[in-house]
Design a protein around this motif. Sequence first.
Motif: not given
Length: 256
Positions: A219-226
């Motif tokens: 459920i953790q949000d991933p790093i918001p890489f483009r």
Amino acid sequence: MNVLWIFAHPEPRSLGGSLRDEGLSALRAQGADVRESDLYAMKWKAVVDADDFGRAASPDRLVVGATSKCAFETGELGEDIRAEHEKLAWADTVIIQFPLWWYGMPAILKGWFDRVFVKGFAYGVQRPDGRTARYGEGALAGKRAMVVLTAGAPEATIGPRGVNGDIGDLLFPLQHGTLWYAGMSVLPPLTICGADRVSPGQFEAAAAALRERLRTLAIQDPIPFRHQNGGDYDDDLVLRAELAPGRDGIGVHLDT
Ligand SMILES: Cc1cc2nc3c(=O)[nH]c(=O)nc-3n(C[C@H](O)[C@H](O)[C@H](O)COP(=O)(O)O)c2cc1C
């Protein structure tokens, strides 16, 4: 959850080894299926040699498809590489654990990526529109990855203005250039700092932090890489001028 744990430390009785043991126990206790690649214990061959290179780089031996996640003809690859491909295909989550050595990963782990992340398996997949599927798309898309790292440096020194540089910058080649490149969603790393002098209380705090990160893996949000093909980059794959205006460097590839 199918978790593959890649462990790169020569000494099982180290801090890293103890954290690995804690992590595997925690995952099993929460009902995950777990497999491990303990690279030193496996005596992993870390160096790509001419034989590997000939096999992996020869295009006429590759079958690359846009629709299959692992459309790779593995028959020509070494047994050890094919075993790792099978584990990766099985896994929905991959933990990569290592001590920070000279700002990077131990050579044995670099050699695991060099030999296992071969064309057609981890990259080189074409989309139906002819663009290359990478940076958020590709052969390993849909899988999650998380780096678990020990570092001798104190926490403040691996911060944004710390003398060692920001941990996100240090891990950019692995997290962005390798894992995200291959399509994997990358969760924020767990970094245990000051790892050369750890009291029993500090070890328990580190183990508790690890258990918590493992408990919430799904459920953790991933790093918001483009995404490369999401519209943020122009035809030369340069970030559009209107995004992150006036800024450059590694941080602009985060959609924050
Ligand atoms: C060859 C080598 C290079 C290292 N380079 C770094 C480094 O660049 N940055 C850092 O913070 N610690 C560095 N360290 C310290 C290790 O990260 C630290 O000893 C390790 O994470 C402690 O965990 P362990 O007891 O499980 O090995 C290095 C250690 C060694 C042996």
